[in-house]
Write a protein that holds these residues in place. Structure first.
Motif, PDB file in Angstrom:
ATOM      1  N   VAL A 189      48.485  36.994  29.157  1.00  0.00           N
ATOM      2  CA  VAL A 189      47.018  36.884  29.134  1.00  0.00           C
ATOM      3  C   VAL A 189      46.596  35.892  28.066  1.00  0.00           C
ATOM      4  CG1 VAL A 189      44.846  38.123  28.777  1.00  0.00           C
ATOM      5  CG2 VAL A 189      46.768  39.291  29.849  1.00  0.00           C
ATOM      6  N   ARG A 190      45.708  34.981  28.441  1.00  0.00           N
ATOM      7  CA  ARG A 190      45.083  34.071  27.485  1.00  0.00           C
ATOM      8  C   ARG A 190      43.578  34.280  27.584  1.00  0.00           C
ATOM      9  NH1 ARG A 190      48.625  28.808  29.129  1.00  0.00           N
ATOM     10  NH2 ARG A 190      50.615  29.607  28.384  1.00  0.00           N
ATOM     11  N   ALA A 191      43.024  35.006  26.634  1.00  0.00           N
ATOM     12  CA  ALA A 191      41.608  35.385  26.669  1.00  0.00           C
ATOM     13  C   ALA A 191      40.776  34.419  25.836  1.00  0.00           C
ATOM     14  CB  ALA A 191      41.438  36.802  26.147  1.00  0.00           C
ATOM     15  N   PHE A 192      39.496  34.278  26.213  1.00  0.00           N
ATOM     16  CA  PHE A 192      38.557  33.410  25.505  1.00  0.00           C
ATOM     17  C   PHE A 192      37.351  34.226  25.055  1.00  0.00           C
ATOM     18  CE2 PHE A 192      40.759  30.756  28.596  1.00  0.00           C
ATOM     19  CZ  PHE A 192      41.278  29.777  27.766  1.00  0.00           C
ATOM     20  N   THR A 193      37.124  34.277  23.753  1.00  0.00           N
ATOM     21  CA  THR A 193      35.948  34.931  23.191  1.00  0.00           C
ATOM     22  C   THR A 193      35.311  33.973  22.213  1.00  0.00           C
ATOM     23  OG1 THR A 193      37.032  37.076  23.388  1.00  0.00           O
ATOM     24  CG2 THR A 193      35.110  36.948  21.943  1.00  0.00           C
ATOM     25  N   PRO A 194      34.147  33.448  22.510  1.00  0.00           N
ATOM     26  CA  PRO A 194      33.343  33.700  23.711  1.00  0.00           C
ATOM     27  C   PRO A 194      33.935  32.994  24.927  1.00  0.00           C
ATOM     28  CG  PRO A 194      32.307  31.998  22.390  1.00  0.00           C
ATOM     29  CD  PRO A 194      33.508  32.486  21.606  1.00  0.00           C
ATOM     30  N   ALA A 195      33.421  33.359  26.087  1.00  0.00           N
ATOM     31  CA  ALA A 195      33.857  32.738  27.340  1.00  0.00           C
ATOM     32  C   ALA A 195      33.585  31.234  27.284  1.00  0.00           C
ATOM     33  CB  ALA A 195      33.129  33.365  28.520  1.00  0.00           C
ATOM     34  N   GLN A 196      34.431  30.473  27.977  1.00  0.00           N
ATOM     35  CA  GLN A 196      34.318  29.017  27.988  1.00  0.00           C
ATOM     36  C   GLN A 196      33.538  28.556  29.222  1.00  0.00           C
ATOM     37  OE1 GLN A 196      35.824  27.017  25.412  1.00  0.00           O
ATOM     38  NE2 GLN A 196      35.725  29.087  24.596  1.00  0.00           N
ATOM     39  N   PRO A 197      32.635  27.591  29.066  1.00  0.00           N
ATOM     40  CA  PRO A 197      31.914  27.081  30.234  1.00  0.00           C
ATOM     41  C   PRO A 197      32.864  26.292  31.142  1.00  0.00           C
ATOM     42  CG  PRO A 197      31.335  25.821  28.278  1.00  0.00           C
ATOM     43  CD  PRO A 197      32.223  26.935  27.823  1.00  0.00           C
ATOM     44  N   ARG A 213      48.569  35.800  33.925  1.00  0.00           N
ATOM     45  CA  ARG A 213      49.782  35.381  34.630  1.00  0.00           C
ATOM     46  C   ARG A 213      50.033  36.292  35.825  1.00  0.00           C
ATOM     47  NH1 ARG A 213      53.212  30.857  34.250  1.00  0.00           N
ATOM     48  NH2 ARG A 213      54.946  31.416  35.551  1.00  0.00           N
ATOM     49  N   SER A 214      50.235  35.695  36.984  1.00  0.00           N
ATOM     50  CA  SER A 214      50.530  36.440  38.208  1.00  0.00           C
ATOM     51  C   SER A 214      52.036  36.476  38.433  1.00  0.00           C
ATOM     52  CB  SER A 214      49.842  35.758  39.393  1.00  0.00           C
ATOM     53  OG  SER A 214      50.340  36.264  40.614  1.00  0.00           O
ATOM     54  N   ALA A 215      52.513  37.519  39.045  1.00  0.00           N
ATOM     55  CA  ALA A 215      53.934  37.617  39.372  1.00  0.00           C
ATOM     56  C   ALA A 215      54.323  36.678  40.504  1.00  0.00           C
ATOM     57  CB  ALA A 215      54.277  39.058  39.760  1.00  0.00           C
ATOM     58  N   ARG A 216      53.324  36.177  41.258  1.00  0.00           N
ATOM     59  CA  ARG A 216      53.627  35.362  42.450  1.00  0.00           C
ATOM     60  C   ARG A 216      53.122  33.935  42.409  1.00  0.00           C
ATOM     61  NH1 ARG A 216      52.624  39.480  47.453  1.00  0.00           N
ATOM     62  NH2 ARG A 216      54.070  41.057  46.750  1.00  0.00           N
ATOM     63  N   VAL A 217      51.925  33.700  41.856  1.00  0.00           N
ATOM     64  CA  VAL A 217      51.310  32.378  42.050  1.00  0.00           C
ATOM     65  C   VAL A 217      50.993  31.630  40.765  1.00  0.00           C
ATOM     66  CG1 VAL A 217      50.337  32.973  44.290  1.00  0.00           C
ATOM     67  CG2 VAL A 217      49.002  33.381  42.220  1.00  0.00           C
ATOM     68  N   GLY A 218      51.552  31.987  39.665  1.00  0.00           N
ATOM     69  CA  GLY A 218      51.266  31.280  38.421  1.00  0.00           C
ATOM     70  C   GLY A 218      50.118  31.931  37.674  1.00  0.00           C
ATOM     71  N   TRP A 219      49.191  31.126  37.187  1.00  0.00           N
ATOM     72  CA  TRP A 219      48.063  31.622  36.400  1.00  0.00           C
ATOM     73  C   TRP A 219      46.830  31.789  37.274  1.00  0.00           C
ATOM     74  CZ3 TRP A 219      48.527  33.237  31.450  1.00  0.00           C
ATOM     75  CH2 TRP A 219      49.683  32.872  30.766  1.00  0.00           C
ATOM     76  N   LEU A 220      46.101  32.891  37.080  1.00  0.00           N
ATOM     77  CA  LEU A 220      44.837  33.149  37.778  1.00  0.00           C
ATOM     78  C   LEU A 220      43.703  33.123  36.761  1.00  0.00           C
ATOM     79  CD1 LEU A 220      45.965  36.203  39.921  1.00  0.00           C
ATOM     80  CD2 LEU A 220      45.733  33.832  40.666  1.00  0.00           C
ATOM     81  N   ALA A 221      42.621  32.461  37.101  1.00  0.00           N
ATOM     82  CA  ALA A 221      41.452  32.402  36.227  1.00  0.00           C
ATOM     83  C   ALA A 221      40.576  33.619  36.468  1.00  0.00           C
ATOM     84  CB  ALA A 221      40.650  31.126  36.493  1.00  0.00           C
ATOM     85  N   LEU A 222      40.152  34.263  35.397  1.00  0.00           N
ATOM     86  CA  LEU A 222      39.172  35.336  35.484  1.00  0.00           C
ATOM     87  C   LEU A 222      37.853  34.750  35.009  1.00  0.00           C
ATOM     88  CD1 LEU A 222      41.254  38.309  34.099  1.00  0.00           C
ATOM     89  CD2 LEU A 222      40.820  37.699  36.459  1.00  0.00           C
ATOM     90  N   ALA A 223      36.986  34.460  35.951  1.00  0.00           N
ATOM     91  CA  ALA A 223      35.746  33.766  35.660  1.00  0.00           C
ATOM     92  C   ALA A 223      34.578  34.493  36.297  1.00  0.00           C
ATOM     93  CB  ALA A 223      35.802  32.329  36.170  1.00  0.00           C
ATOM     94  N   SER A 224      33.403  34.293  35.734  1.00  0.00           N
ATOM     95  CA  SER A 224      32.187  34.824  36.352  1.00  0.00           C
ATOM     96  C   SER A 224      31.318  33.640  36.750  1.00  0.00           C
ATOM     97  CB  SER A 224      31.446  35.749  35.390  1.00  0.00           C
ATOM     98  OG  SER A 224      31.116  35.078  34.185  1.00  0.00           O
ATOM     99  N   PHE A 225      30.695  33.760  37.929  1.00  0.00           N
ATOM    100  CA  PHE A 225      29.831  32.708  38.442  1.00  0.00           C
ATOM    101  C   PHE A 225      28.954  33.289  39.536  1.00  0.00           C
ATOM    102  CE2 PHE A 225      33.872  32.642  40.650  1.00  0.00           C
ATOM    103  CZ  PHE A 225      33.521  32.594  41.968  1.00  0.00           C
ATOM    104  N   SER A 226      27.896  32.579  39.855  1.00  0.00           N
ATOM    105  CA  SER A 226      26.977  33.002  40.917  1.00  0.00           C
ATOM    106  C   SER A 226      27.144  32.110  42.133  1.00  0.00           C
ATOM    107  CB  SER A 226      25.529  32.932  40.426  1.00  0.00           C
ATOM    108  OG  SER A 226      25.318  33.846  39.388  1.00  0.00           O
ATOM    109  N   VAL A 227      27.011  32.705  43.291  1.00  0.00           N
ATOM    110  CA  VAL A 227      27.049  31.958  44.546  1.00  0.00           C
ATOM    111  C   VAL A 227      25.604  31.752  44.997  1.00  0.00           C
ATOM    112  CG1 VAL A 227      27.821  31.985  46.937  1.00  0.00           C
ATOM    113  CG2 VAL A 227      29.286  32.951  45.147  1.00  0.00           C
ATOM    114  N   PRO A 228      25.199  30.487  45.169  1.00  0.00           N
ATOM    115  CA  PRO A 228      23.798  30.237  45.558  1.00  0.00           C
ATOM    116  C   PRO A 228      23.500  30.708  46.978  1.00  0.00           C
ATOM    117  CG  PRO A 228      25.031  28.179  45.465  1.00  0.00           C
ATOM    118  CD  PRO A 228      25.955  29.284  45.030  1.00  0.00           C
TER     119      PRO A 228
END
Length: 79
Positions: free
Chosen positions: A13-21, A64-79
């Motif tokens: 896990v690589r966490a960002f505090t505060p979250a990065q834009p 880190r995923s066991a199958r596909v490398g790194w997964l981003a945990l991000a928050s965003f809105s769908v217009p």
């Protein structure tokens, strides 16, 4: 949010505090798998959610995923 997990599992896990834009490319963030056996009904094809374009978001962590490398945990809105 992920600070303790990052401390306990630095190689996972690589966490960002505060979250990065970040900019999120919606078509890559969620890749839809079309179903050839049953197409979407006309109402969904005409007025359903379209995951297209790029939107601003916040990156909270890489995990880190066991199958596909790194997964981003991000928050965003769908217009």
């Amino acid at each position: 949010m992920f600070d303790q997990a990052a401390r306990d599992n630095a190689e996972l896990v690589r966490a960002f505090t505060p979250a990065q834009p970040v900019w999120v490319v919606l078509g890559q963030a969620h890749r839809e798998q079309p179903r050839s056996d049953k197409p979407a009904p006309p109402v969904a094809r005409n007025r359903g959610l379209v995951l297209d374009g790029t939107v601003p978001g916040e990156l909270h962590a890489w995990v880190r995923s066991a199958r596909v490398g790194w997964l981003a945990l991000a928050s965003f809105s769908v217009p």
